[in-house]
Design a protein around this motif. Structure first.
Motif, PDB file in Angstrom:
ATOM      1  N   UNK A  77       6.845  -4.033   4.231  1.00 39.69           N
ATOM      2  CA  UNK A  77       6.414  -5.036   3.510  1.00 39.69           C
ATOM      3  C   UNK A  77       5.049  -5.369   3.943  1.00 39.69           C
ATOM      4  N   UNK A  78       4.072  -5.226   3.037  1.00 41.95           N
ATOM      5  CA  UNK A  78       2.655  -5.217   3.163  1.00 41.95           C
ATOM      6  C   UNK A  78       1.921  -6.662   3.015  1.00 41.95           C
ATOM      7  N   UNK A  79       2.402  -7.237   2.172  1.00 38.08           N
ATOM      8  CA  UNK A  79       2.005  -8.724   1.633  1.00 38.08           C
ATOM      9  C   UNK A  79       2.894  -9.621   1.238  1.00 38.08           C
ATOM     10  N   UNK A  80       3.014 -10.877   1.158  1.00 34.94           N
ATOM     11  CA  UNK A  80       3.852 -11.879   0.488  1.00 34.94           C
ATOM     12  C   UNK A  80       3.906 -11.451  -0.800  1.00 34.94           C
ATOM     13  N   UNK A  81       5.075 -11.078  -1.691  1.00 28.36           N
ATOM     14  CA  UNK A  81       5.272 -11.200  -2.965  1.00 28.36           C
ATOM     15  C   UNK A  81       5.405 -12.549  -3.557  1.00 28.36           C
ATOM     16  N   UNK A  82       4.215 -12.694  -4.242  1.00 24.70           N
ATOM     17  CA  UNK A  82       3.943 -14.032  -5.040  1.00 24.70           C
ATOM     18  C   UNK A  82       3.732 -13.574  -6.554  1.00 24.70           C
ATOM     19  N   UNK A  83       3.582 -14.862  -7.528  1.00 23.57           N
ATOM     20  CA  UNK A  83       3.347 -14.777  -8.631  1.00 23.57           C
ATOM     21  C   UNK A  83       4.307 -14.796  -9.641  1.00 23.57           C
ATOM     22  N   UNK A  84       4.056 -14.180 -10.991  1.00 24.78           N
ATOM     23  CA  UNK A  84       4.967 -14.402 -12.176  1.00 24.78           C
ATOM     24  C   UNK A  84       5.808 -13.178 -12.177  1.00 24.78           C
ATOM     25  N   UNK A 109       2.172  -8.676 -10.413  1.00 19.88           N
ATOM     26  CA  UNK A 109       1.663  -8.464 -11.990  1.00 19.88           C
ATOM     27  C   UNK A 109       0.394  -8.394 -11.999  1.00 19.88           C
ATOM     28  N   UNK A 110      -0.394  -8.866 -10.721  1.00 24.44           N
ATOM     29  CA  UNK A 110      -1.849  -8.741 -10.623  1.00 24.44           C
ATOM     30  C   UNK A 110      -2.189  -7.383 -10.120  1.00 24.44           C
ATOM     31  N   UNK A 111      -1.346  -6.769  -9.752  1.00 24.47           N
ATOM     32  CA  UNK A 111      -1.653  -5.355  -8.780  1.00 24.47           C
ATOM     33  C   UNK A 111      -1.730  -5.345  -7.473  1.00 24.47           C
ATOM     34  N   UNK A 112      -1.462  -6.593  -6.800  1.00 22.17           N
ATOM     35  CA  UNK A 112      -1.670  -6.477  -5.301  1.00 22.17           C
ATOM     36  C   UNK A 112      -0.276  -5.671  -4.724  1.00 22.17           C
ATOM     37  N   UNK A 113      -0.556  -4.811  -3.999  1.00 22.94           N
ATOM     38  CA  UNK A 113       0.216  -3.878  -3.384  1.00 22.94           C
ATOM     39  C   UNK A 113       1.046  -4.726  -2.257  1.00 22.94           C
ATOM     40  N   UNK A 114       2.575  -5.077  -2.450  1.00 21.70           N
ATOM     41  CA  UNK A 114       3.286  -5.938  -1.593  1.00 21.70           C
ATOM     42  C   UNK A 114       4.315  -5.046  -0.793  1.00 21.70           C
ATOM     43  N   UNK A 115       4.789  -3.952  -1.150  1.00 22.83           N
ATOM     44  CA  UNK A 115       5.488  -3.054  -0.557  1.00 22.83           C
ATOM     45  C   UNK A 115       5.796  -1.683  -0.739  1.00 22.83           C
ATOM     46  N   UNK A 116       5.783  -0.786  -0.030  1.00 21.03           N
ATOM     47  CA  UNK A 116       6.200   0.514  -0.227  1.00 21.03           C
ATOM     48  C   UNK A 116       7.685   0.906   0.453  1.00 21.03           C
ATOM     49  N   UNK A 117       8.118   1.786  -0.421  1.00 15.90           N
ATOM     50  CA  UNK A 117       9.693   2.315   0.163  1.00 15.90           C
ATOM     51  C   UNK A 117       9.771   3.646  -0.051  1.00 15.90           C
ATOM     52  N   UNK A 118      10.617   4.435   0.947  1.00 15.31           N
ATOM     53  CA  UNK A 118      11.034   5.607   0.795  1.00 15.31           C
ATOM     54  C   UNK A 118      12.719   5.517   0.672  1.00 15.31           C
ATOM     55  N   UNK A 119      13.369   6.490   0.217  1.00 16.12           N
ATOM     56  CA  UNK A 119      14.689   6.378   0.077  1.00 16.12           C
ATOM     57  C   UNK A 119      15.326   7.905  -0.216  1.00 16.12           C
TER      58      UNK A 119
END
Length: 130
Positions: A77-84, A109-119
């Protein structure tokens, strides 16, 4: 995109694009997606969104039924996930036998990266239909 996954429907996840190596899923954020901090999406929702995007690209559904299962997953998790809206885009990193390694990015929706995942996903040994 046809899907028989009731949990994804309940959460509100919509598959916007899917091909043999990538998938994009979208979630319109609702207040019930928030954690205890008003306006911040719960990390489990973000993780679920990444998992759905990775699973759909790892082995596309047949007749609405998933064709793989998650073996393991890691989310940073890189940033809080906010918005619409939240958007997860996944891609195949490596296919091998029955296992597929995937990567996903989750953005607002504004393009801010909030998380990266590997699975890592396992393809079902035999196609399953409804």
């Amino acid at each position: 995109m046809l899907s028989n996954n009731r949990f994804n429907q309940y959460v509100g996840i919509v598959v916007e694009h899917q091909d043999e190596d990538t998938c994009t899923v979208v979630l319109d954020i609702r207040p019930e997606h928030y954690n205890s901090i008003e306006g911040v999406v719960h990390g489990g929702v973000t993780s679920t969104l990444a998992d759905v995007a990775m699973g759909h690209a790892a082995a596309p559904h047949i007749d609405g039924v998933q064709q793989c299962v998650t073996l393991e997953s890691k989310v940073n998790y890189l940033a809080p996930a906010r918005g619409d809206k939240l958007i997860a885009q996944s891609k195949v990193i490596k296919r091998g036998g029955r296992t597929i390694v995937m990567q996903a990015e989750v953005r607002t929706g504004e393009g801010e990266l909030v998380a990266v995942a590997l699975g890592t996903y396992a393809r079902k040994s035999k196609a399953v239909t409804r």
